[in-house]
Design an enzyme around this catalytic site. Structure first.
Site, mmCIF file in Angstrom:
data_model
loop_
_atom_site.group_PDB
_atom_site.id
_atom_site.type_symbol
_atom_site.label_atom_id
_atom_site.label_comp_id
_atom_site.label_asym_id
_atom_site.label_seq_id
_atom_site.Cartn_x
_atom_site.Cartn_y
_atom_site.Cartn_z
ATOM 1 N N SER A 172 54.287 -18.554 59.088
ATOM 2 C CA SER A 172 55.586 -18.124 59.642
ATOM 3 C C SER A 172 56.177 -19.235 60.503
ATOM 4 C CB SER A 172 55.415 -16.861 60.489
ATOM 5 O OG SER A 172 54.952 -15.798 59.699
ATOM 6 N N HIS A 186 51.347 -13.480 53.431
ATOM 7 C CA HIS A 186 51.112 -12.127 53.962
ATOM 8 C C HIS A 186 51.123 -11.104 52.821
ATOM 9 C CE1 HIS A 186 53.076 -13.653 57.931
ATOM 10 N NE2 HIS A 186 51.782 -13.513 58.163
ATOM 11 N N ARG A 227 43.379 -18.574 56.142
ATOM 12 C CA ARG A 227 43.811 -19.565 55.147
ATOM 13 C C ARG A 227 42.861 -20.741 55.051
ATOM 14 N NH1 ARG A 227 49.484 -19.756 58.075
ATOM 15 N NH2 ARG A 227 47.914 -19.606 59.706
ATOM 16 N N LYS A 253 57.890 -12.199 74.252
ATOM 17 C CA LYS A 253 58.241 -13.330 73.376
ATOM 18 C C LYS A 253 59.593 -13.090 72.737
ATOM 19 C CE LYS A 253 53.864 -15.373 72.009
ATOM 20 N NZ LYS A 253 52.924 -15.458 70.888
#
Ligand code: PNS
Length: 169
Positions: free
Chosen positions: A132, A21, A94, A45
């Site tokens: 993450s 990031h 990515r 969440k």
């Protein structure tokens, strides 16, 4: 910020921020006049790190980048971007496995607001496998995080592993 400045929003969950990031934030800061790292507040969440901890760690991680700020948002990303007067949303890609989801999200955001462009940036190759989600797994299983997350996130993880202090309790 003047009316001609170009603002980009770099949105995400950042649970937690990774060095991938940070790499994308640096690249964005070279392309845009200003960049806001925007943390989604998702009340449905249960994240590993609180919004406050994430904001604090991100702010410390980008402290050296004068044109980058950090904020939290709720609701639709395009509504937030419009409110902030942003011209672009930045997302990191990515590899091909990211592309399908990102492509759909970009087109949905364009459907919702045709004036806000999504820009995809590629992080440096060494971050291709850093996510993450993997970082959370490694935290949960007690593995090493060096080279995956910036120092303020390492501090956050170390504090978490030590357990709550009297001040935090
Ligand atoms: O880091 P993430 O979890 O991949 O980020 C996803 C994020 C926060 C960019 C995305 O979930 C989002 O923009 N959520 C806000 C709600 C929204 O605007 N949804 C419609 C777009 S499909």
């Amino acid at each position: 910020m003047t009316s001609t400045d170009r603002l980009a929003i770099f949105p995400g969950t950042f649970d937690p921020l990774t060095l991938g990031h940070v790499d994308v934030i640096r690249r964005s800061a070279r392309l845009f006049d200003r960049v806001t790292v925007a943390v989604l507040v998702n009340r449905e969440k249960q994240p590993m790190f609180s919004v406050e901890d994430r904001l604090r760690a991100i702010r410390a991680s980008v402290a050296g980048l004068a044109t980058v700020d950090v904020d939290a948002f709720e609701g639709l990303l395009v509504d937030y971007a419009r409110r902030r007067g942003a011209t672009a949303i930045v997302r990191g890609i990515r590899g091909v496995s990211d592309f399908d989801y990102e492509w759909q999200m970009a087109l949905m955001n364009r459907h919702l607001d045709a004036d806000i462009e999504t820009v995809f940036l590629m992080p440096a190759e060494q971050f291709t496998y850093v996510s993450s989600r993997f970082v959370r797994d490694i935290i949960a299983l007690g593995g090493p995080l060096e080279g995956l997350v910036p120092a303020p996130v390492l501090d956050l993880i170390a504090a978490r592993r030590r357990g709550p202090t009297r001040r935090d309790a």
